[in-house]
Write an enzyme that holds these catalytic residues in place. Structure first.
Site, PDB file in Angstrom:
ATOM      1  N   LYS A 117      15.922  -7.101  11.572  1.00 46.32           N
ATOM      2  CA  LYS A 117      16.481  -7.193  10.249  1.00 46.32           C
ATOM      3  C   LYS A 117      17.587  -8.170   9.790  1.00 46.32           C
ATOM      4  CE  LYS A 117      13.655  -4.628   8.123  1.00 46.32           C
ATOM      5  NZ  LYS A 117      12.606  -4.950   6.983  1.00 46.32           N
ATOM      6  N   THR A 131       0.805  -1.184  -0.003  1.00 37.73           N
ATOM      7  CA  THR A 131      -0.041   0.031  -0.196  1.00 37.73           C
ATOM      8  C   THR A 131       0.972   1.273   0.167  1.00 37.73           C
ATOM      9  OG1 THR A 131      -0.105  -0.070   2.376  1.00 37.73           O
ATOM     10  CG2 THR A 131      -2.131  -1.129   1.070  1.00 37.73           C
ATOM     11  N   PHE A 169       8.839   5.468   6.230  1.00 38.17           N
ATOM     12  CA  PHE A 169       9.622   4.709   7.457  1.00 38.17           C
ATOM     13  C   PHE A 169       9.639   5.521   8.501  1.00 38.17           C
ATOM     14  CE2 PHE A 169      13.481   3.572   9.343  1.00 38.17           C
ATOM     15  CZ  PHE A 169      13.503   2.032   9.487  1.00 38.17           C
ATOM     16  N   ASP A 210      -3.141  -8.616   8.444  1.00 42.66           N
ATOM     17  CA  ASP A 210      -1.937  -8.071   9.363  1.00 42.66           C
ATOM     18  C   ASP A 210      -0.934  -9.426   9.415  1.00 42.66           C
ATOM     19  OD1 ASP A 210      -0.050  -7.288  11.167  1.00 42.66           O
ATOM     20  OD2 ASP A 210      -1.606  -6.032  12.266  1.00 42.66           O
ATOM     21  N   THR A 239      10.508   7.262   2.492  1.00 40.88           N
ATOM     22  CA  THR A 239       9.273   6.506   2.497  1.00 40.88           C
ATOM     23  C   THR A 239       8.740   7.193   3.635  1.00 40.88           C
ATOM     24  OG1 THR A 239       9.789   4.446   3.637  1.00 40.88           O
ATOM     25  CG2 THR A 239      10.031   4.553   1.269  1.00 40.88           C
ATOM     26  N   GLY A 293      19.461   0.909   1.843  1.00 43.61           N
ATOM     27  CA  GLY A 293      20.119   2.048   3.001  1.00 43.61           C
ATOM     28  C   GLY A 293      18.892   2.832   3.071  1.00 43.61           C
ATOM     29  N   LEU A 294      19.067   4.259   3.058  1.00 44.06           N
ATOM     30  CA  LEU A 294      18.214   5.163   3.540  1.00 44.06           C
ATOM     31  C   LEU A 294      17.221   5.461   2.259  1.00 44.06           C
ATOM     32  CD1 LEU A 294      20.275   7.725   5.556  1.00 44.06           C
ATOM     33  CD2 LEU A 294      18.144   6.650   6.402  1.00 44.06           C
ATOM     34  N   TYR A 352      15.315  -3.231  16.223  1.00 42.81           N
ATOM     35  CA  TYR A 352      14.913  -3.064  14.637  1.00 42.81           C
ATOM     36  C   TYR A 352      16.173  -3.707  13.987  1.00 42.81           C
ATOM     37  CZ  TYR A 352      14.591  -1.280  10.047  1.00 42.81           C
ATOM     38  OH  TYR A 352      14.488  -1.242   8.637  1.00 42.81           O
TER      39      TYR A 352
END
Length: 250
Positions: A154, A10, A187, A57, A185, A181-182, A150
């Site tokens: 990952k 989305t 995020f 979800d 978005t 990387g960066l 986090y």
């Protein structure tokens, strides 16, 4: 025509990938939590390709199982799975971290990939063909303070990808692990609980990656010749030298 299932479709990388694969002739199964957004994206992309949506979800196995189990027979032959959905919550030390944030990251980033993959592996093994693309992060390469959970989630994606490759290669199934990387978005807005001003500072003073950049990489990986398997791919913006270092002109 090949069929690709994309989680977290989305927004951000997931949405950009859906748009690119639609142009490239894939049928799409778009997965997400926001029903109205899924419907809007389906409407946009249906002029280019066939689109089916699943609302769930991925933190909850029962929801994943019910949704994937509801696929009509004509949508059950899936060629590519892009495990993109994930999240980051909070930027506190371990002692100040919130349990609900930890649960959201571990359930979404780790268990979610396991749940989705578990249900879709049998179909690919049966036909001895398929491709999983898992979206990790450069945070898996270098842990940073105030982002321990986090980073751990990952790194788990990296380990899961490696394990999937070990278990699935003999069945003709490719597994690609991508570490962006960066990327500009939502995020950081999610991580900072909707604080848009703070989120914007993350991307100021340099040109961050765009979701379309990662979509391009995904497209390359899944369209490579049959004898070529991209196992791991790390992508930085040119201003970023490692997870913690970005050279900005402010």
């Amino acid at each position: 025509m090949k069929t690709a299932l994309i989680t977290g479709a989305t927004s951000g990388i997931g949405k950009a990938t859906a748009e690119l694969l639609a142009k490239n002739g894939y049928r799409l199964i778009l997965c997400g939590r926001r029903t109205e957004v899924l419907a809007h994206i389906k409407s946009e992309l249906s002029t280019a390709t066939e689109v089916f949506t699943l609302n769930f979800d991925q933190r909850f196995f029962a929801e994943v199982e019910t949704a994937i189990g509801s696929l009509p027979k004509e949508w059950q032959d899936i060629d590519v799975v892009i495990n993109n959905a994930g999240n980051a919550h909070g930027l506190e030390s371990l002692e100040d971290g919130k349990i609900e944030d930890w649960d959201a990251m571990m359930d979404g980033n780790v268990k979610g990939i396991l749940y989705v993959s578990k249900l879709l592996i049998p179909g690919m093994k049966a036909k001895k063909n398929g491709h999983f693309v898992n979206i990790s992060s450069v945070a898996a390469r270098q842990t940073y303070a105030n982002g321990v959970v986090y980073c751990a989630s990952k790194r788990a994606v990296d380990v899961i990808s490696e394990g999937m490759r070990l278990e699935l290669t003999e069945f003709g199934i490719k597994v690609t692990n991508i570490q962006p990387g960066l990327v500009e978005t939502d995020f950081s807005k999610v991580r900072f609980k909707g604080d848009e001003e703070r989120a914007e500072t993350v991307y100021q003073g340099y040109e961050a990656l765009k979701p379309e950049d990662i979509a391009d990489a995904i497209s390359y990986c899944i369209s490579a010749p049959k004898h070529v398997a991209i196992s791991d791919l790390t992508i930085y913006p040119s201003a970023q030298s490692e997870p913690r270092t970005v050279y900005k002109n402010l």
